[in-house]
Write a protein that holds these residues in place. Structure first.
Motif, PDB file in Angstrom:
ATOM      1  N   MET A   1     -31.663 -26.060  50.286  1.00 48.71           N
ATOM      2  CA  MET A   1     -31.990 -27.203  51.394  1.00 48.71           C
ATOM      3  C   MET A   1     -32.646 -28.181  50.494  1.00 48.71           C
ATOM      4  SD  MET A   1     -35.738 -25.306  52.753  1.00 48.71           S
ATOM      5  CE  MET A   1     -37.122 -25.070  51.576  1.00 48.71           C
ATOM      6  N   ARG A   2     -32.639 -29.651  51.119  1.00 54.17           N
ATOM      7  CA  ARG A   2     -33.290 -30.758  50.342  1.00 54.17           C
ATOM      8  C   ARG A   2     -34.423 -31.124  51.053  1.00 54.17           C
ATOM      9  NH1 ARG A   2     -28.739 -32.504  47.942  1.00 54.17           N
ATOM     10  NH2 ARG A   2     -26.688 -32.117  48.923  1.00 54.17           N
ATOM     11  N   SER A   7     -33.269 -30.697  45.360  1.00 53.41           N
ATOM     12  CA  SER A   7     -32.560 -29.545  46.049  1.00 53.41           C
ATOM     13  C   SER A   7     -33.323 -28.119  45.518  1.00 53.41           C
ATOM     14  CB  SER A   7     -31.064 -29.320  45.381  1.00 53.41           C
ATOM     15  OG  SER A   7     -30.300 -30.629  45.694  1.00 53.41           O
ATOM     16  N   PHE A   9     -33.340 -24.152  46.174  1.00 57.92           N
ATOM     17  CA  PHE A   9     -32.758 -22.758  46.497  1.00 57.92           C
ATOM     18  C   PHE A   9     -33.711 -21.636  46.382  1.00 57.92           C
ATOM     19  CE2 PHE A   9     -29.978 -25.819  44.574  1.00 57.92           C
ATOM     20  CZ  PHE A   9     -28.891 -25.985  45.529  1.00 57.92           C
ATOM     21  N   TRP A  74     -35.872 -25.246  41.821  1.00 61.31           N
ATOM     22  CA  TRP A  74     -36.022 -26.586  42.101  1.00 61.31           C
ATOM     23  C   TRP A  74     -35.396 -27.486  41.330  1.00 61.31           C
ATOM     24  CZ3 TRP A  74     -39.628 -22.606  42.017  1.00 61.31           C
ATOM     25  CH2 TRP A  74     -40.333 -22.261  43.294  1.00 61.31           C
ATOM     26  N   GLU A  77     -31.971 -33.610  43.164  1.00 64.32           N
ATOM     27  CA  GLU A  77     -30.525 -33.903  43.731  1.00 64.32           C
ATOM     28  C   GLU A  77     -29.258 -34.427  43.004  1.00 64.32           C
ATOM     29  OE1 GLU A  77     -31.016 -35.932  47.366  1.00 64.32           O
ATOM     30  OE2 GLU A  77     -32.126 -34.537  48.514  1.00 64.32           O
ATOM     31  N   ASP A  78     -29.780 -35.101  42.006  1.00 63.94           N
ATOM     32  CA  ASP A  78     -28.847 -35.634  41.036  1.00 63.94           C
ATOM     33  C   ASP A  78     -28.818 -35.015  39.477  1.00 63.94           C
ATOM     34  OD1 ASP A  78     -31.267 -36.813  40.338  1.00 63.94           O
ATOM     35  OD2 ASP A  78     -30.431 -38.969  40.140  1.00 63.94           O
ATOM     36  N   VAL A 164     -26.357 -26.003  39.266  1.00 64.51           N
ATOM     37  CA  VAL A 164     -27.651 -27.171  39.991  1.00 64.51           C
ATOM     38  C   VAL A 164     -27.946 -28.304  39.035  1.00 64.51           C
ATOM     39  CG1 VAL A 164     -28.249 -25.481  41.691  1.00 64.51           C
ATOM     40  CG2 VAL A 164     -29.340 -25.551  39.238  1.00 64.51           C
TER      41      VAL A 164
END
Length: 293
Positions: A1-2, A7, A9, A74, A77-78, A164
């Motif tokens: 989830m964001r 991101s 998990f 954790w 996102e990029d 990730v």
């Protein structure tokens, strides 16, 4: 989830559940699953007694279970080729979970790291040595199951963390208290070589450790301690202990005075930590050692 640019998990299984006949066996790889897996909620904490009232760690855990070999991640996102920090929680090898709020990895991830926090078997489940368990082992050793879980988690990270945005060649393993002692065990364990590039030990303690079969440094043999525990619990051996309810066994072992920790077995842990480090035989990685208040 964001979550706020990250991101996250949660509840990713890194090894098969050590339950039933697998109680007191080394961790085995988790088979791949088909489709998309829910990674929104943490997995259960490992089976453990209730915590002592008044402790800063006394917040109740959402769930405990023998099916507990999960980790949380954790990552920005990029993320791409970021350093990785793998956190090993403390708790006297009796209590705790990697998913506790105290160990939330969001703040560190926002500073440019991929953070992984792991569970590992605790108490009697993670550190029981016994002659019958040694006989089952192809290496004729027992104990150190919690340490083997930590090694399995690091192996999972090495295989999967690039997905990730983490750099598997730039992994730092870190821990506090029993987690810091675990970091020193990992530095001494041949099976952990090449799985991390740096180490951080917060409030560690390089204590003497029982040998598997011999009385040394004032410690009774670890196998003898396991036999004594089985007798105190009124059982005739490992099969009876495997049949016990996990929660009842966790609490009974603590009441009986079982003190979990590593075992010098000549295989997973080859020698006393102080001797391994004095001879320069530990993992040749940078180490930060300090203390928390």
């Amino acid at each position: 989830m964001r979550v706020d640019g990250l991101s996250v998990f949660r509840g990713i299984p890194y090894a098969l559940p050590p339950i039933g006949e697998r109680r007191w066996r080394p961790p085995a790889p988790m088979p791949p699953w088909n489709g998309v897996r829910d990674a929104i909620r943490p997995g259960p904490a490992c089976a453990q007694p209730p915590r002592r009232a008044g402790s800063i760690y006394a917040n109740p855990l959402a769930a405990t279970d023998e099916d507990c070999l999960y980790l949380d991640i954790w990552a920005p996102e990029d993320a791409q080729d970021l350093p990785v920090l793998v956190w090993v929680h403390g708790g006297s090898f009796i209590w705790g979970a990697g998913s506790e709020a105290l160990y939330d990895g969001a703040a560190l991830a926002r500073r440019g790291a991929v953070v992984v926090s792991i569970n590992y078997r605790l108490g009697v489940f993670g550190y029981l040595a016994h002659p019958q368990l040694s006989f089952e082992s192809p290496h004729r050793v027992s104990g150190n199951y919690g340490l083997l879980d930590q090694i399995a988690a690091l192996e999972w990270v090495k295989r999967n963390i690039a997905a990730v945005g983490g750099d598997p060649s730039n992994v730092t393993v870190a821990g506090e208290s029993a987690g810091a002692l675990s970091v020193l065990y990992l530095m001494a364990a041949p099976a952990a070589r090449g799985l991390f590039a740096k180490a951080v030990a917060q409030s560690a303690y390089m204590i003497s450790t029982p040998a598997l079969k011999e009385q040394r440094h004032g410690h009774e043999p670890a196998e003898a301690a396991g036999e004594r525990l089985a007798a105190k619990l009124g059982t005739d051996g490992i099969e009876a202990l495997r049949a016990m309810d996990a929660q009842e066994l966790a609490e009974a072992a603590l009441r009986a005075g079982f003190a979990p920790g590593g075992t010098i077995d000549g295989h997973v842990l080859p020698d006393q930590l102080v001797d391994v480090f004095e001879r320069g035989e530990q993992a040749k990685v940078p180490l930060i050692a300090g203390f928390n208040s």
